[in-house]
Design a protein around this motif. Structure first.
Motif, PDB file in Angstrom:
ATOM      1  N   GLU A  46     -36.963  32.517 -15.482  1.00  0.00           N
ATOM      2  CA  GLU A  46     -35.681  31.991 -15.962  1.00  0.00           C
ATOM      3  C   GLU A  46     -34.715  33.127 -16.298  1.00  0.00           C
ATOM      4  N   ARG A  79     -37.949  29.101 -21.470  1.00  0.00           N
ATOM      5  CA  ARG A  79     -38.558  28.580 -20.244  1.00  0.00           C
ATOM      6  C   ARG A  79     -37.621  27.639 -19.489  1.00  0.00           C
ATOM      7  N   THR A  80     -36.554  27.207 -20.157  1.00  0.00           N
ATOM      8  CA  THR A  80     -35.535  26.354 -19.531  1.00  0.00           C
ATOM      9  C   THR A  80     -34.173  26.763 -20.096  1.00  0.00           C
ATOM     10  N   ARG A  83     -42.927  31.785 -16.459  1.00  0.00           N
ATOM     11  CA  ARG A  83     -41.799  30.858 -16.307  1.00  0.00           C
ATOM     12  C   ARG A  83     -40.571  31.368 -17.067  1.00  0.00           C
ATOM     13  N   ASP A 138     -35.101  26.975 -25.463  1.00  0.00           N
ATOM     14  CA  ASP A 138     -36.366  27.574 -25.071  1.00  0.00           C
ATOM     15  C   ASP A 138     -36.122  28.445 -23.842  1.00  0.00           C
ATOM     16  N   PRO A 143     -30.411  27.050 -20.493  1.00  0.00           N
ATOM     17  CA  PRO A 143     -29.355  26.119 -20.068  1.00  0.00           C
ATOM     18  C   PRO A 143     -28.059  26.804 -19.597  1.00  0.00           C
ATOM     19  N   ASP A 161     -46.500  30.184 -19.065  1.00  0.00           N
ATOM     20  CA  ASP A 161     -45.240  29.999 -19.783  1.00  0.00           C
ATOM     21  C   ASP A 161     -44.445  31.299 -19.826  1.00  0.00           C
ATOM     22  N   ARG A 215     -33.343  34.410 -13.204  1.00  0.00           N
ATOM     23  CA  ARG A 215     -32.428  33.437 -12.596  1.00  0.00           C
ATOM     24  C   ARG A 215     -31.035  33.539 -13.188  1.00  0.00           C
TER      25      ARG A 215
END
Length: 131
Positions: free
Chosen positions: A123, A90-91, A119, A88, A93, A116, A126
């Motif tokens: 990400e 939103r997170t 977010r 996803d 890895p 969402d 990031r």
């Protein structure tokens, strides 16, 4: 010619031209992201596989490239990608600034809320030098 038929042909042609312009724009942005990542000697992350659309799957014509890593919730969206990550946005890895660039097309509107989407964008920023 029937005015309704003429109007239908006009709007159909106009929509076709708009669609072709969107394809061209998307592919140009993908190439820019690819070049940016290569210039930094880092991988390109693609969020939302190029086979996300049923039409693209049916015709087996990707809407854009796969990048080095293609990430989607649906593995079929990244068919033929060099590397697929089921996750996803939103997170994501991956560690901070792992990617030179991240390319995301026609994905944010599928997230359930504006928060969402924010977010997911955070990400992307990031994990990539450029989005």
């Amino acid at each position: 010619m029937n005015p309704l038929v003429a109007l239908g042909l006009f709007f159909g042609s106009w929509q076709g031209l708009v669609y072709l312009g969107e394809i061209s724009d998307r592919q140009a942005k993908y190439r820019a992201a690819q070049t940016f990542a290569r210039d930094r000697d880092k991988p390109l992350l693609v969020i939302g596989g190029p086979f996300g659309s049923p039409i693209n799957r049916l015709l087996h014509t990707p809407a854009h490239g796969f990048g080095d890593i293609c990430m989607d919730l649906d593995p079929a969206s990244c068919t033929d990608a060099p590397e697929t990550k089921i996750a996803d946005m939103r997170t994501i890895p991956y560690r901070d600034k792992y990617f030179g660039a991240a390319f995301c097309s026609h994905v944010l509107e599928h997230l359930p809320t504006v928060e969402d989407a924010a977010r997911g964008l955070a990400e992307l920023h990031r994990v990539a030098d450029a989005v």
